[in-house]
Design a protein around this motif. Structure first.
Motif, mmCIF file in Angstrom:
data_model
loop_
_atom_site.group_PDB
_atom_site.id
_atom_site.type_symbol
_atom_site.label_atom_id
_atom_site.label_comp_id
_atom_site.label_asym_id
_atom_site.label_seq_id
_atom_site.Cartn_x
_atom_site.Cartn_y
_atom_site.Cartn_z
ATOM 1 N N PRO A 158 0.854 -1.183 0.000
ATOM 2 C CA PRO A 158 0.000 0.000 0.000
ATOM 3 C C PRO A 158 0.897 1.243 0.000
ATOM 4 O O PRO A 158 1.963 1.245 0.613
ATOM 5 C CB PRO A 158 -0.786 -0.093 1.304
ATOM 6 C CG PRO A 158 -0.600 -1.478 1.805
ATOM 7 C CD PRO A 158 0.649 -1.999 1.196
ATOM 8 N N GLU A 159 0.466 2.257 -0.698
ATOM 9 C CA GLU A 159 1.285 3.458 -0.850
ATOM 10 C C GLU A 159 1.681 4.060 0.491
ATOM 11 O O GLU A 159 2.806 4.525 0.672
ATOM 12 C CB GLU A 159 0.539 4.488 -1.687
ATOM 13 C CG GLU A 159 1.401 5.645 -2.105
ATOM 14 C CD GLU A 159 0.699 6.552 -3.094
ATOM 15 O OE1 GLU A 159 1.053 7.742 -3.118
ATOM 16 O OE2 GLU A 159 -0.178 6.092 -3.822
ATOM 17 N N LYS A 160 0.782 4.009 1.468
ATOM 18 C CA LYS A 160 1.062 4.626 2.762
ATOM 19 C C LYS A 160 2.198 3.935 3.514
ATOM 20 O O LYS A 160 2.874 4.550 4.320
ATOM 21 C CB LYS A 160 -0.191 4.657 3.628
ATOM 22 C CG LYS A 160 -0.716 3.280 3.963
ATOM 23 C CD LYS A 160 -1.956 3.358 4.800
ATOM 24 C CE LYS A 160 -2.394 1.920 5.118
ATOM 25 N NZ LYS A 160 -3.051 1.773 6.329
ATOM 26 N N ASP A 161 2.439 2.651 3.251
ATOM 27 C CA ASP A 161 3.481 1.906 3.944
ATOM 28 C C ASP A 161 4.772 1.787 3.145
ATOM 29 O O ASP A 161 5.814 1.418 3.694
ATOM 30 C CB ASP A 161 2.994 0.493 4.277
ATOM 31 C CG ASP A 161 1.767 0.501 5.166
ATOM 32 O OD1 ASP A 161 1.652 1.429 5.990
ATOM 33 O OD2 ASP A 161 0.935 -0.406 5.036
ATOM 34 N N GLU B 82 6.974 3.827 1.721
ATOM 35 C CA GLU B 82 8.153 4.641 2.038
ATOM 36 C C GLU B 82 8.914 4.081 3.247
ATOM 37 O O GLU B 82 10.134 3.956 3.221
ATOM 38 C CB GLU B 82 7.746 6.088 2.301
ATOM 39 C CG GLU B 82 8.935 7.007 2.490
ATOM 40 C CD GLU B 82 8.515 8.460 2.677
ATOM 41 O OE1 GLU B 82 9.359 9.220 3.177
ATOM 42 O OE2 GLU B 82 7.382 8.828 2.333
ATOM 43 N N THR C 108 6.071 2.170 -9.992
ATOM 44 C CA THR C 108 4.692 2.565 -9.717
ATOM 45 C C THR C 108 3.788 2.041 -10.816
ATOM 46 O O THR C 108 4.182 1.946 -11.969
ATOM 47 C CB THR C 108 4.546 4.095 -9.632
ATOM 48 O OG1 THR C 108 4.967 4.663 -10.876
ATOM 49 C CG2 THR C 108 5.380 4.655 -8.505
#
Length: 75
Positions: A9-12, A14, A31
């Motif tokens: 998931p994008e939020k995790d 990084e 991406t």
């Protein structure tokens, strides 16, 4: 050396990428672009989302759906 492809998931992403880098791993970010929807597909998506919300409200007891006979009487 092991190469792995991971979908996050994008939020995790990084945070995970930083951890891998600190452990000495190399990170390559790939991406995926979401496909563009046609106007008809956008309308269908919107209609389905509205229908699912209505079903959820019915299951929660917030609304009462029409019976089959009520729907057929409208036709």
């Amino acid at each position: 050396m092991i190469t792995a492809e991971i979908t996050l998931p994008e939020k995790d992403a990084e945070m995970i990428m930083k951890v891998i880098s600190k452990l000495g791993g190399k990170v390559k970010l790939i991406t995926t672009d979401t496909p563009k929807l046609s106007p008809a597909a956008k309308k269908m998506k919107k209609d389905l989302e509205a229908a699912f919300k209505e079903i959820k409200r019915h299951q929660e007891g917030k609304i009462q759906l029409k019976t089959l006979s009520e729907v057929l009487d409208e036709l």
